[in-house]
Design a protein around this motif. Sequence first.
Motif, PDB file in Angstrom:
ATOM      1  N   VAL A  18       0.814  -1.209   0.000  1.00 55.37           N
ATOM      2  CA  VAL A  18       0.000   0.000   0.000  1.00 55.37           C
ATOM      3  C   VAL A  18       0.846   1.257   0.000  1.00 55.37           C
ATOM      4  O   VAL A  18       0.342   2.333   0.278  1.00 55.37           O
ATOM      5  CB  VAL A  18      -0.925   0.023   1.233  1.00 55.37           C
ATOM      6  N   GLU A  19       2.124   1.108  -0.334  1.00 56.58           N
ATOM      7  CA  GLU A  19       2.972   2.287  -0.335  1.00 56.58           C
ATOM      8  C   GLU A  19       2.493   3.278  -1.375  1.00 56.58           C
ATOM      9  O   GLU A  19       2.337   2.947  -2.545  1.00 56.58           O
ATOM     10  CB  GLU A  19       4.402   1.861  -0.668  1.00 56.58           C
ATOM     11  N   GLY A  20       2.263   4.497  -0.942  1.00 56.90           N
ATOM     12  CA  GLY A  20       1.879   5.527  -1.917  1.00 56.90           C
ATOM     13  C   GLY A  20       0.424   5.515  -2.327  1.00 56.90           C
ATOM     14  O   GLY A  20       0.025   6.251  -3.217  1.00 56.90           O
ATOM     15  N   TRP A  21      -0.388   4.699  -1.698  1.00 54.98           N
ATOM     16  CA  TRP A  21      -1.804   4.679  -2.069  1.00 54.98           C
ATOM     17  C   TRP A  21      -2.515   5.890  -1.510  1.00 54.98           C
ATOM     18  O   TRP A  21      -2.205   6.382  -0.446  1.00 54.98           O
ATOM     19  CB  TRP A  21      -2.481   3.427  -1.490  1.00 54.98           C
ATOM     20  N   GLU A  60      -6.005   7.731  -0.005  1.00 54.64           N
ATOM     21  CA  GLU A  60      -6.881   7.298   1.077  1.00 54.64           C
ATOM     22  C   GLU A  60      -8.016   6.418   0.620  1.00 54.64           C
ATOM     23  O   GLU A  60      -8.397   5.466   1.269  1.00 54.64           O
ATOM     24  CB  GLU A  60      -7.497   8.533   1.731  1.00 54.64           C
ATOM     25  N   ASP A  61      -8.603   6.780  -0.509  1.00 51.44           N
ATOM     26  CA  ASP A  61      -9.782   6.030  -0.934  1.00 51.44           C
ATOM     27  C   ASP A  61      -9.441   5.066  -2.050  1.00 51.44           C
ATOM     28  O   ASP A  61     -10.302   4.635  -2.803  1.00 51.44           O
ATOM     29  CB  ASP A  61     -10.874   7.007  -1.392  1.00 51.44           C
ATOM     30  N   GLU A  62      -8.154   4.733  -2.144  1.00 53.54           N
ATOM     31  CA  GLU A  62      -7.748   3.859  -3.242  1.00 53.54           C
ATOM     32  C   GLU A  62      -8.006   2.410  -2.884  1.00 53.54           C
ATOM     33  O   GLU A  62      -7.715   1.956  -1.787  1.00 53.54           O
ATOM     34  CB  GLU A  62      -6.252   4.065  -3.500  1.00 53.54           C
ATOM     35  N   THR A  63      -8.527   1.701  -3.838  1.00 56.81           N
ATOM     36  CA  THR A  63      -8.687   0.275  -3.645  1.00 56.81           C
ATOM     37  C   THR A  63      -8.427  -0.418  -4.969  1.00 56.81           C
ATOM     38  O   THR A  63      -8.776   0.098  -6.026  1.00 56.81           O
ATOM     39  CB  THR A  63     -10.090  -0.080  -3.117  1.00 56.81           C
ATOM     40  N   HIS A  64      -7.815  -1.549  -4.910  1.00 59.86           N
ATOM     41  CA  HIS A  64      -7.489  -2.259  -6.138  1.00 59.86           C
ATOM     42  C   HIS A  64      -8.438  -3.404  -6.407  1.00 59.86           C
ATOM     43  O   HIS A  64      -8.206  -4.213  -7.280  1.00 59.86           O
ATOM     44  CB  HIS A  64      -6.045  -2.781  -6.059  1.00 59.86           C
ATOM     45  N   ASP A  65      -9.438  -3.500  -5.598  1.00 64.14           N
ATOM     46  CA  ASP A  65     -10.419  -4.550  -5.823  1.00 64.14           C
ATOM     47  C   ASP A  65     -11.786  -3.881  -5.823  1.00 64.14           C
ATOM     48  O   ASP A  65     -12.232  -3.389  -4.796  1.00 64.14           O
ATOM     49  CB  ASP A  65     -10.317  -5.597  -4.706  1.00 64.14           C
ATOM     50  N   PRO A  66     -12.456  -3.839  -6.950  1.00 67.32           N
ATOM     51  CA  PRO A  66     -13.722  -3.099  -7.011  1.00 67.32           C
ATOM     52  C   PRO A  66     -14.792  -3.631  -6.076  1.00 67.32           C
ATOM     53  O   PRO A  66     -15.679  -2.888  -5.675  1.00 67.32           O
ATOM     54  CB  PRO A  66     -14.157  -3.253  -8.476  1.00 67.32           C
ATOM     55  N   ASP A  67     -14.658  -4.910  -5.678  1.00 67.96           N
ATOM     56  CA  ASP A  67     -15.669  -5.462  -4.772  1.00 67.96           C
ATOM     57  C   ASP A  67     -15.486  -4.981  -3.344  1.00 67.96           C
ATOM     58  O   ASP A  67     -16.406  -5.048  -2.534  1.00 67.96           O
ATOM     59  CB  ASP A  67     -15.599  -6.992  -4.780  1.00 67.96           C
TER      60      ASP A  67
END
Lengths: 224, 327
Positions: B276-279, B281-288
């Motif tokens: 999660v480095e550099g992500w 706040e509301d970033e997610t890599h899984d749309p579910d």
Amino acid sequence: MNSLSLRIFLFFFVSSLSRVWSLQATPRLRSIDRSDPIRSMASAAATTTKKMITLKSSDGEEFEVEEAVAMESQTIRHMIEDDCAENGIPLPNVTSKILSKVIEYCKKHVDAAAKPSDEAGAAAAAAAAAAAGGGGGKASAVPEDDLKAWDAEFVKVDQTTLFDLILAANYLNIKGLLDLTCQTVADMIKGKTPEEIRKTFNIKNDFTPEEEEEIRRENQWAFE
Amino acid sequence: MASDISVAVPSECSPFSRSQTAKTLATERPWLNLYGVRVRPVAPFESLSGKRFVDPALIHRCLPDELLFEVFTRMCPYTLGRAACVCRKWRYTIRNPSLWRSACLKTWQMSGAEANYKIVRSVYDGSWRKMWVQRPRLRTDGLYVSRNTYIHTGVAEWKVTNPVHVVCYYRYLRFYSSGKFLYKISSQRVKEVVKCMNFRASKADCVFKGDSILSGDQVEAALLYPGLRLTLLRMRLRLRGTTIGANNRLDVVKLVTTGVNEDDLKNREDDVLRIVEGWEEDETHDPDVPAISHRRGLTPFVFVPFEETETSVLNLPVDKMDYFVPG
């Protein structure tokens, strides 16, 4: 022959216990054939006569111990290597009571180190590699816990004896015993408030009230 | 009291001793040098009566200072702090910087030894003890416990006239000097949970492992929930204490759950934080799995040392303890 069996004891002692010892190969031992220690050990075991060392306590009592046991102490080891041990080794700082306990400790640890090697040797001589691997592995796992339990019982003594053991371990330079006894005292201190520590060791509180307050403020982080 | 010192001049008056005799004949008042100097009060000393001071403590009579020091090297720093309050001898022995140096290097091992040496020289005047007390550190000798409560309205039944319950649950954190940490969320009390908060816990214990990093007084921690839908928990915490050096409170700055996908997992090498480095706040890599920044259950963490897990007030049931631990 004695130096050969000593070399083997030390070889397995180093490999089976994880404690760090400063071992230096002495001139006498370098001529040993290192290629097949197990076979040479088996032949040595058949014909070995262990060299005995005499230790003289401060109150004149004499203790005869095997050289391997006496060599646990680095001080005695250096004396033996420098050939000062012919007429017995005088230990003016150690009383017979403490010396007998120290010898008991050294003997137990030398035996514990030797046992897995004995079983490994016998199994290998039976020419069953799997048995040797399994037997060797099992033999070294159980004595570790047993040894720890024995050590815990060994230090259940009164404070006087415990401190004398620390002094003796320091004088005779036996690292394992020094670690064990110092750790026991550290565990006696751990978890106690200063007042309880003072009570345990009968220490007088020589702080003035101002000093006491200052100290308490300085070390408040240890109490929160 | 003392009058001018007069000394009989010795008969063999060599030129060398003439200046010395001149000096002794002059009046000397050495006590004048003490004015303006703060002299520490000394505890009553019995040697004035001629009797030698016998220390009642066996440990001081038997062990020389080096061996007392040997004992101290085998204690943890918190015990050292308490032992320094016992008597003058112990206080003086514990001031030895090598004790604090090894404590510092072990606690902040993630920064690296070189960086630690630089920091102690530049920020803390070369005093390892000062660095230990003043620099924020995560305590590893206990658990950080956050006690959260919420109201749960139950079903009003025949005899039950008060269908409102206060539900209490705890978040537990245990940090290690290696940068790893363990996390558990449960309704069980501290004294029950402490037994399973270690790396040998079974799957049924629901203890999750993660990585944390401490920079200044900010802690960034991340852990991955195992399972089909990969959820990652990110925490940002701020370390503070009820007194300098106590480091016994963790404030929750942010608690975010977010989703990761398979690609992210392939890149990490045992370090969850790197995923999660550099992500954002509301970033997610899984749309579910949406990235949720939680707003509830963010009570500050209170530190409970292992010795106090049985007796801590946090073990009390809700009706007996409906206040938050102060500080």
